[in-house]
Design a protein around this motif. Structure first.
Motif, mmCIF file in Angstrom:
data_model
loop_
_atom_site.group_PDB
_atom_site.id
_atom_site.type_symbol
_atom_site.label_atom_id
_atom_site.label_comp_id
_atom_site.label_asym_id
_atom_site.label_seq_id
_atom_site.Cartn_x
_atom_site.Cartn_y
_atom_site.Cartn_z
ATOM 1 N N GLN A 1 0.833 -1.208 0.000
ATOM 2 C CA GLN A 1 0.000 0.000 0.000
ATOM 3 C C GLN A 1 0.867 1.258 0.000
ATOM 4 O OE1 GLN A 1 -3.727 0.170 0.996
ATOM 5 N NE2 GLN A 1 -3.442 2.238 0.204
ATOM 6 N N GLN A 2 1.917 1.255 0.876
ATOM 7 C CA GLN A 2 2.797 2.419 0.963
ATOM 8 C C GLN A 2 3.528 2.636 -0.359
ATOM 9 O OE1 GLN A 2 1.896 4.182 3.326
ATOM 10 N NE2 GLN A 2 3.349 4.106 5.010
ATOM 11 N N VAL A 3 4.035 1.541 -0.953
ATOM 12 C CA VAL A 3 4.763 1.655 -2.217
ATOM 13 C C VAL A 3 3.831 2.198 -3.300
ATOM 14 C CG1 VAL A 3 5.895 0.351 -4.057
ATOM 15 C CG2 VAL A 3 6.451 -0.115 -1.675
ATOM 16 N N LEU A 4 2.585 1.686 -3.313
ATOM 17 C CA LEU A 4 1.624 2.154 -4.313
ATOM 18 C C LEU A 4 1.325 3.638 -4.138
ATOM 19 C CD1 LEU A 4 -0.928 -0.747 -4.722
ATOM 20 C CD2 LEU A 4 0.694 0.133 -6.390
ATOM 21 N N ASN A 5 1.168 4.051 -2.870
ATOM 22 C CA ASN A 5 0.940 5.472 -2.590
ATOM 23 C C ASN A 5 2.049 6.326 -3.185
ATOM 24 O OD1 ASN A 5 -1.452 5.593 -1.296
ATOM 25 N ND2 ASN A 5 -0.604 5.397 0.764
ATOM 26 N N PHE A 6 3.290 5.847 -2.970
ATOM 27 C CA PHE A 6 4.453 6.570 -3.452
ATOM 28 C C PHE A 6 4.426 6.671 -4.976
ATOM 29 C CE2 PHE A 6 9.002 6.323 -4.746
ATOM 30 C CZ PHE A 6 9.328 7.610 -4.366
ATOM 31 N N LEU A 7 4.128 5.532 -5.632
ATOM 32 C CA LEU A 7 4.080 5.524 -7.091
ATOM 33 C C LEU A 7 2.963 6.444 -7.607
ATOM 34 C CD1 LEU A 7 4.719 1.785 -7.962
ATOM 35 C CD2 LEU A 7 6.273 3.722 -8.136
ATOM 36 N N MET A 8 1.859 6.464 -6.836
ATOM 37 C CA MET A 8 0.717 7.294 -7.200
ATOM 38 C C MET A 8 1.128 8.766 -7.264
ATOM 39 S SD MET A 8 -2.461 6.839 -7.802
ATOM 40 C CE MET A 8 -3.972 6.473 -6.979
ATOM 41 N N ILE A 9 1.902 9.187 -6.248
ATOM 42 C CA ILE A 9 2.342 10.593 -6.206
ATOM 43 C C ILE A 9 3.240 10.910 -7.399
ATOM 44 C CG2 ILE A 9 3.784 12.210 -4.915
ATOM 45 C CD1 ILE A 9 2.585 10.818 -2.376
ATOM 46 N N VAL A 10 4.191 9.980 -7.671
ATOM 47 C CA VAL A 10 5.106 10.198 -8.802
ATOM 48 C C VAL A 10 4.326 10.283 -10.107
ATOM 49 C CG1 VAL A 10 6.978 9.180 -10.149
ATOM 50 C CG2 VAL A 10 7.055 9.114 -7.661
ATOM 51 N N VAL B 1 0.307 15.602 -14.372
ATOM 52 C CA VAL B 1 0.079 17.051 -14.366
ATOM 53 C C VAL B 1 0.974 17.718 -15.403
ATOM 54 C CG1 VAL B 1 0.410 19.147 -13.015
ATOM 55 C CG2 VAL B 1 -0.737 17.195 -11.996
ATOM 56 N N TRP B 2 2.257 17.306 -15.437
ATOM 57 C CA TRP B 2 3.228 17.891 -16.367
ATOM 58 C C TRP B 2 2.803 17.646 -17.816
ATOM 59 C CZ3 TRP B 2 6.920 21.278 -16.850
ATOM 60 C CH2 TRP B 2 7.831 21.181 -17.901
ATOM 61 N N LYS B 3 2.460 16.375 -18.126
ATOM 62 C CA LYS B 3 2.089 16.045 -19.504
ATOM 63 C C LYS B 3 0.747 16.672 -19.884
ATOM 64 C CE LYS B 3 5.625 13.823 -20.856
ATOM 65 N NZ LYS B 3 6.454 14.442 -21.897
ATOM 66 N N GLY B 4 -0.174 16.743 -18.893
ATOM 67 C CA GLY B 4 -1.476 17.369 -19.141
ATOM 68 C C GLY B 4 -1.303 18.841 -19.488
ATOM 69 N N LEU B 5 -0.400 19.486 -18.728
ATOM 70 C CA LEU B 5 -0.104 20.898 -18.968
ATOM 71 C C LEU B 5 0.494 21.079 -20.366
ATOM 72 C CD1 LEU B 5 -0.563 23.066 -16.817
ATOM 73 C CD2 LEU B 5 1.888 23.110 -16.429
ATOM 74 N N ALA B 6 1.365 20.136 -20.757
ATOM 75 C CA ALA B 6 1.977 20.200 -22.087
ATOM 76 C C ALA B 6 0.912 20.103 -23.169
ATOM 77 C CB ALA B 6 3.001 19.080 -22.245
ATOM 78 N N LEU B 7 -0.076 19.214 -22.949
ATOM 79 C CA LEU B 7 -1.159 19.074 -23.921
ATOM 80 C C LEU B 7 -2.007 20.335 -23.961
ATOM 81 C CD1 LEU B 7 -2.569 15.460 -23.562
ATOM 82 C CD2 LEU B 7 -1.584 16.528 -25.576
ATOM 83 N N ILE C 1 6.757 24.758 -18.880
ATOM 84 C CA ILE C 1 7.391 25.618 -17.876
ATOM 85 C C ILE C 1 8.892 25.540 -18.080
ATOM 86 C CG2 ILE C 1 7.730 26.039 -15.414
ATOM 87 C CD1 ILE C 1 5.067 24.708 -14.896
ATOM 88 N N VAL C 2 9.558 26.699 -18.226
ATOM 89 C CA VAL C 2 11.014 26.679 -18.370
ATOM 90 C C VAL C 2 11.644 27.599 -17.328
ATOM 91 C CG1 VAL C 2 11.021 26.167 -20.840
ATOM 92 C CG2 VAL C 2 11.031 28.528 -20.077
ATOM 93 N N VAL C 3 12.911 27.330 -17.027
ATOM 94 C CA VAL C 3 13.670 28.147 -16.084
ATOM 95 C C VAL C 3 14.637 29.015 -16.878
ATOM 96 C CG1 VAL C 3 15.312 28.060 -14.175
ATOM 97 C CG2 VAL C 3 13.485 26.384 -14.309
#
Lengths: 175, 177
Positions: free
Chosen positions: B19-28, B34-40, B48-50
């Motif tokens: 469960q803990q490992v899955l939670n961690f993977l879920m966050i990643v 979010v990043w790919k959705g934003l790109a779309l 986003i660039v620096v």
């Protein structure tokens, strides 16, 4: 349960949430602040002379002299970091339907500087067409600005009343 | 200091651990989504660039974060664009100062950094006088100062990056809530 690390963590998380909440509110609110910028550009003189240019050979250079009278003070609000102001020449030729060239620009960082009054302003960048000649078409001259915020959305604007004037025929030397 | 946590890890059943490992993977994976959705959404390959250089000072300083968008509307003079020169990895953020739209729809664009004395022809490839729409990654739409400093520091000190990732991963695994 409530050790130092957890307390520090929750304080940090809360501070972050509040900071980004405030920044988001500022970013969303800023574009709704009213402003009434105005500007007047009058072209005093244009001369077209041909010189060698890069690899394209003999090309026409335009030399523009203009008066600029602008009041952009109302663009300064609590989220304005700077204005980028430029004089823009726009024209249409047979081969290219939109040609836009910045002739002069300036960065304005305070409300006092936003009251611009310059006479006999010369173009600071080379004013050369992508072909070798302007072919005496009409060009309109206007003021373009963009507003850089401390945080949030970049906005821009342009004067509506453009000064339209024809490129003169080529002359041999600068008068 | 960590005895508590280690005991806790030992005590966990296989299912709890999973469960803990899955939670961690879920966050990643949500971060990636979010990043790919934003790109779309922004239609830009890196939304986003620096800022890495001072060529747009005083508008953008090193470490500022820029939000890009690439709407269908064509590039116009005055737009601040992020573009790539073919053969070079690091994109450049500069302003469009000259633009010619051919009747065929092809755009000839010349850029310049606000803080530079001359236009970018010296930065382009030898013999290249213009850039085109396909070189452009996005137009700068939004601005957030300083935040990008984190990624600059992490790139300069990779050990710090691994330490931070390791710590966050461990924290996620032993987090009891």
């Amino acid at each position: 349960m409530y050790n130092l690390l957890q307390r520090a963590n929750s304080i940090f998380a809360f501070a972050m949430t509040v900071t980004f909440g405030v920044l988001a509110a500022i970013a969303i609110a800023t574009p709704f602040l009213p402003s009434s910028p105005s500007a007047q550009i009058t072209v005093k003189d244009i001369q077209v002379i041909s010189y060698e240019y890069m690899t394209q050979g003999e090309s026409e250079f335009a030399f523009v002299k203009l008066n600029l009278d602008a009041d952009l003070t109302s663009l300064f609000n609590w989220n304005t970091k700077q204005l980028f102001v430029s004089v823009l020449a726009e024209y249409e030729t047979n081969s290219h339907d939109i040609n836009q060239v910045i002739l002069w620009d300036s960065i304005i960082q305070s409300k006092e500087e936003a009251l611009i009054k310059v006479s006999e302003l010369h173009n600071e960048y080379n004013f050369v067409d992508i072909t070798t000649s302007f072919r005496q078409v009409n060009a309109s001259y206007s003021l373009y600005w963009d507003v850089m915020p401390y945080v949030g959305v970049l906005t821009s604007g342009q004067t509506k009343s453009n000064h339209v004037i024809k490129f003169p025929p080529r002359s041999n030397e600068y008068r | 200091m960590f005895e508590d946590e280690i005991r806790f890890l030992r005590k966990m059943s296989k299912r709890q651990l999973a469960q803990q490992v899955l939670n961690f993977l879920m966050i990643v994976s949500s971060a990636l989504m979010v990043w790919k959705g934003l790109a779309l959404y922004t239609n830009s390959e890196s939304p986003i660039v620096v800022v890495l250089s001072g060529s747009m000072e005083p508008a953008f300083y090193r470490g500022d974060l820029l939000f890009l968008g690439m709407p269908d509307e064509p590039v116009r003079v005055g737009d601040i664009c992020v573009f790539k020169i073919s053969g070079r990895d690091v994109p450049i953020v500069h302003r469009v100062i000259k633009l010619h739209d051919e009747k065929t729809g092809k755009q000839y664009i010349l850029t310049k950094g606000d803080n530079n004395q001359v236009d970018d022809r010296g930065l382009y490839n030898p013999g290249q006088h213009w850039i085109h729409k396909e070189d452009i990654i996005g137009k700068v739409k939004g601005f957030l100062p300083y935040v990008g400093m984190i990624t600059i520091i992490m790139n300069d000190y990779p050990q710090l990056k691994y330490a931070l990732i390791g710590f966050l991963g461990l924290y996620m695994l032993i987090n009891r809530e």
